[in-house]
Write a protein that holds these residues in place. Sequence first.
Motif, PDB file in Angstrom:
ATOM      1  N   THR A  39       8.763 -27.339   2.634  1.00 32.19           N
ATOM      2  CA  THR A  39       8.205 -27.143   1.294  1.00 32.19           C
ATOM      3  C   THR A  39       6.682 -27.295   1.370  1.00 32.19           C
ATOM      4  O   THR A  39       6.184 -28.224   2.001  1.00 32.19           O
ATOM      5  N   GLY A  40       5.999 -26.395   0.748  1.00 28.48           N
ATOM      6  CA  GLY A  40       4.536 -26.474   0.734  1.00 28.48           C
ATOM      7  C   GLY A  40       3.882 -25.971   2.014  1.00 28.48           C
ATOM      8  O   GLY A  40       2.655 -26.012   2.143  1.00 28.48           O
ATOM      9  N   ALA A  41       4.694 -25.466   2.960  1.00 28.88           N
ATOM     10  CA  ALA A  41       4.117 -24.969   4.222  1.00 28.88           C
ATOM     11  C   ALA A  41       3.143 -23.825   3.943  1.00 28.88           C
ATOM     12  O   ALA A  41       3.293 -23.087   2.967  1.00 28.88           O
ATOM     13  N   LEU A  42       2.175 -23.710   4.847  1.00 26.22           N
ATOM     14  CA  LEU A  42       1.179 -22.644   4.692  1.00 26.22           C
ATOM     15  C   LEU A  42       1.680 -21.344   5.324  1.00 26.22           C
ATOM     16  O   LEU A  42       2.120 -21.325   6.477  1.00 26.22           O
ATOM     17  N   ILE A  43       1.589 -20.267   4.561  1.00 27.11           N
ATOM     18  CA  ILE A  43       1.937 -18.938   5.071  1.00 27.11           C
ATOM     19  C   ILE A  43       0.642 -18.131   5.132  1.00 27.11           C
ATOM     20  O   ILE A  43      -0.033 -17.941   4.118  1.00 27.11           O
ATOM     21  N   GLY A  44       0.301 -17.661   6.319  1.00 29.62           N
ATOM     22  CA  GLY A  44      -0.896 -16.831   6.472  1.00 29.62           C
ATOM     23  C   GLY A  44      -0.541 -15.371   6.241  1.00 29.62           C
ATOM     24  O   GLY A  44       0.404 -14.853   6.839  1.00 29.62           O
ATOM     25  N   ILE A  45      -1.297 -14.730   5.358  1.00 24.51           N
ATOM     26  CA  ILE A  45      -1.040 -13.309   5.069  1.00 24.51           C
ATOM     27  C   ILE A  45      -2.293 -12.527   5.449  1.00 24.51           C
ATOM     28  O   ILE A  45      -3.355 -12.722   4.861  1.00 24.51           O
ATOM     29  N   SER A  46      -2.163 -11.659   6.436  1.00 25.47           N
ATOM     30  CA  SER A  46      -3.322 -10.928   6.939  1.00 25.47           C
ATOM     31  C   SER A  46      -3.169  -9.447   6.625  1.00 25.47           C
ATOM     32  O   SER A  46      -2.318  -8.762   7.190  1.00 25.47           O
ATOM     33  N   MET A  47      -4.007  -8.951   5.712  1.00 24.99           N
ATOM     34  CA  MET A  47      -3.937  -7.550   5.270  1.00 24.99           C
ATOM     35  C   MET A  47      -5.132  -6.776   5.819  1.00 24.99           C
ATOM     36  O   MET A  47      -6.200  -7.360   6.059  1.00 24.99           O
ATOM     37  N   PRO A  48      -5.003  -5.451   5.988  1.00 23.48           N
ATOM     38  CA  PRO A  48      -6.065  -4.683   6.640  1.00 23.48           C
ATOM     39  C   PRO A  48      -7.370  -4.574   5.854  1.00 23.48           C
ATOM     40  O   PRO A  48      -8.447  -4.737   6.415  1.00 23.48           O
ATOM     41  N   THR A  49      -7.280  -4.243   4.578  1.00 19.96           N
ATOM     42  CA  THR A  49      -8.500  -3.906   3.844  1.00 19.96           C
ATOM     43  C   THR A  49      -8.243  -3.913   2.339  1.00 19.96           C
ATOM     44  O   THR A  49      -7.109  -3.697   1.906  1.00 19.96           O
ATOM     45  N   THR A  50      -9.307  -4.147   1.592  1.00 20.31           N
ATOM     46  CA  THR A  50      -9.162  -4.040   0.128  1.00 20.31           C
ATOM     47  C   THR A  50      -9.478  -2.628  -0.349  1.00 20.31           C
ATOM     48  O   THR A  50      -9.290  -2.309  -1.514  1.00 20.31           O
ATOM     49  N   THR A  51      -9.980  -1.781   0.560  1.00 27.22           N
ATOM     50  CA  THR A  51     -10.425  -0.459   0.095  1.00 27.22           C
ATOM     51  C   THR A  51      -9.261   0.481  -0.198  1.00 27.22           C
ATOM     52  O   THR A  51      -9.449   1.486  -0.861  1.00 27.22           O
ATOM     53  N   LEU A  52      -8.095   0.192   0.341  1.00 25.77           N
ATOM     54  CA  LEU A  52      -6.934   0.992  -0.033  1.00 25.77           C
ATOM     55  C   LEU A  52      -6.106   0.217  -1.033  1.00 25.77           C
ATOM     56  O   LEU A  52      -5.742  -0.928  -0.787  1.00 25.77           O
ATOM     57  N   GLU A  53      -5.821   0.900  -2.127  1.00 31.04           N
ATOM     58  CA  GLU A  53      -5.173   0.234  -3.252  1.00 31.04           C
ATOM     59  C   GLU A  53      -3.921  -0.540  -2.865  1.00 31.04           C
ATOM     60  O   GLU A  53      -3.709  -1.680  -3.287  1.00 31.04           O
ATOM     61  N   ARG A  54      -3.082   0.071  -2.015  1.00 31.02           N
ATOM     62  CA  ARG A  54      -1.783  -0.553  -1.792  1.00 31.02           C
ATOM     63  C   ARG A  54      -1.887  -1.951  -1.217  1.00 31.02           C
ATOM     64  O   ARG A  54      -1.120  -2.833  -1.572  1.00 31.02           O
ATOM     65  N   TRP A  55      -2.840  -2.201  -0.307  1.00 32.77           N
ATOM     66  CA  TRP A  55      -2.886  -3.509   0.364  1.00 32.77           C
ATOM     67  C   TRP A  55      -3.247  -4.626  -0.612  1.00 32.77           C
ATOM     68  O   TRP A  55      -2.843  -5.772  -0.434  1.00 32.77           O
ATOM     69  N   ASN A  56      -4.008  -4.291  -1.655  1.00 29.03           N
ATOM     70  CA  ASN A  56      -4.294  -5.289  -2.703  1.00 29.03           C
ATOM     71  C   ASN A  56      -3.000  -5.660  -3.428  1.00 29.03           C
ATOM     72  O   ASN A  56      -2.721  -6.831  -3.678  1.00 29.03           O
TER      73      ASN A  56
END
Length: 374
Positions: A39-56
């Motif tokens: 519970t409360g563990a950290l999950i790292g989420i690494s996305m490519p870019t904010t310039t493409l709508e979908r990744w946001n």
Amino acid sequence: MKLRKLAIVAVGASMTLALAACSGSPSSSPSTSANTDNTGALIGISMPTTTLERWNNDGAHLVDQLKGMGYNTDLEFADNKPDEQISQIQNMINNNAKVLVIAAIDGTVLGPVLQTAADAGIKVIAYDRLINGTPNVDYYATFDNYKVGTLQGQFIETQLGLKDGKGPFNLEPFAGSPDDNNAKFFFAGAWDVLLPYIQKGQLVVPSGKSPANDDAWQSIGIQTWATATAQSEMQNRLNSFYSGGQKVDVVLSPNDSLALGIEQALQGAGYTVGTDWPIITGQDGDLANVKNMLAGMQSMTVWKDTRQLGDEVSKMVDQILTGKTVDTNDTTTYNNGVKTVPSYLLTPQVVTKDTVEQYLVGSGFYTKTQLGMS
Ligand code: BGC
């Protein structure tokens, strides 16, 4: 005491493994990091870019889901720079993340940082894009990428009546970023439908940018899926190969960011909707492209409901961290050069102007107001 606890954990883990082996379920694989309260563990989420709508959208939805399950999150976007993505992942490891969810920019360069993650006992889920050349990717969740391309190819086949022998039509094909593992699946899915018609002469590629086979797709790839690059590539093709009055009838665009640039180039070259505007494919259901579909400037998009993918991946994270069996439904397709990564594949959906309301509004992905429909 500590040792005893470890021993119990080990026995528990081997029992889980033994039970899973007995159950004989081919569609799931056991998680190994069990029996701790995460519970409360950290999950790292690494996305490519904010310039493409979908990744946001992808990032925001993952954070919502994981927070709702009681986890903490670190969401980072790497500006489409592989080095930046590596250092962001390294930071997540340093901050004791328990699971990393990664949509790779370059699927071939993450091996060393993922070795560090594995050494620290961190599990890795490849999100949407497979990570290649490393044993340290535990699961993969995506939409069926080959199917995305098949849907685009079949759409063109149907619209042009190619099965009925119609043609010849002028086709301009594009492919996605050469470093993105998905791009080759998108291309192969479409090309397996279209190439036979090129060979029969029903489709002609005036620019000559026509890969001889699926493996040659990178020759027409657009680096980082950039809209501006697709636009200038299309402008070049129009200027160099269509100056004598012949017209483009159809463009194979693997996604919406490319389609947007291609549409701008066509507009700039004087093509008009309702007269000579070509068939154009896409993928993602980005807002600007859906508006273009409604305006007749894009023929279809292959919609991948990023909320479904986020739900599936959040479930995977939770199954890993609670020691449950992780759901997968494909254990044969996605070999990363070192191993076949147990995967969960979702089904993509073709959306056209006529079905925008049914699928995109009906599912709450967009409101009518966002689309200018009310
Ligand atoms: C994704 C597509 C997206 C493209 C560009 C691909 O890996 O699967 O949905 O359009 O990257 O970001």
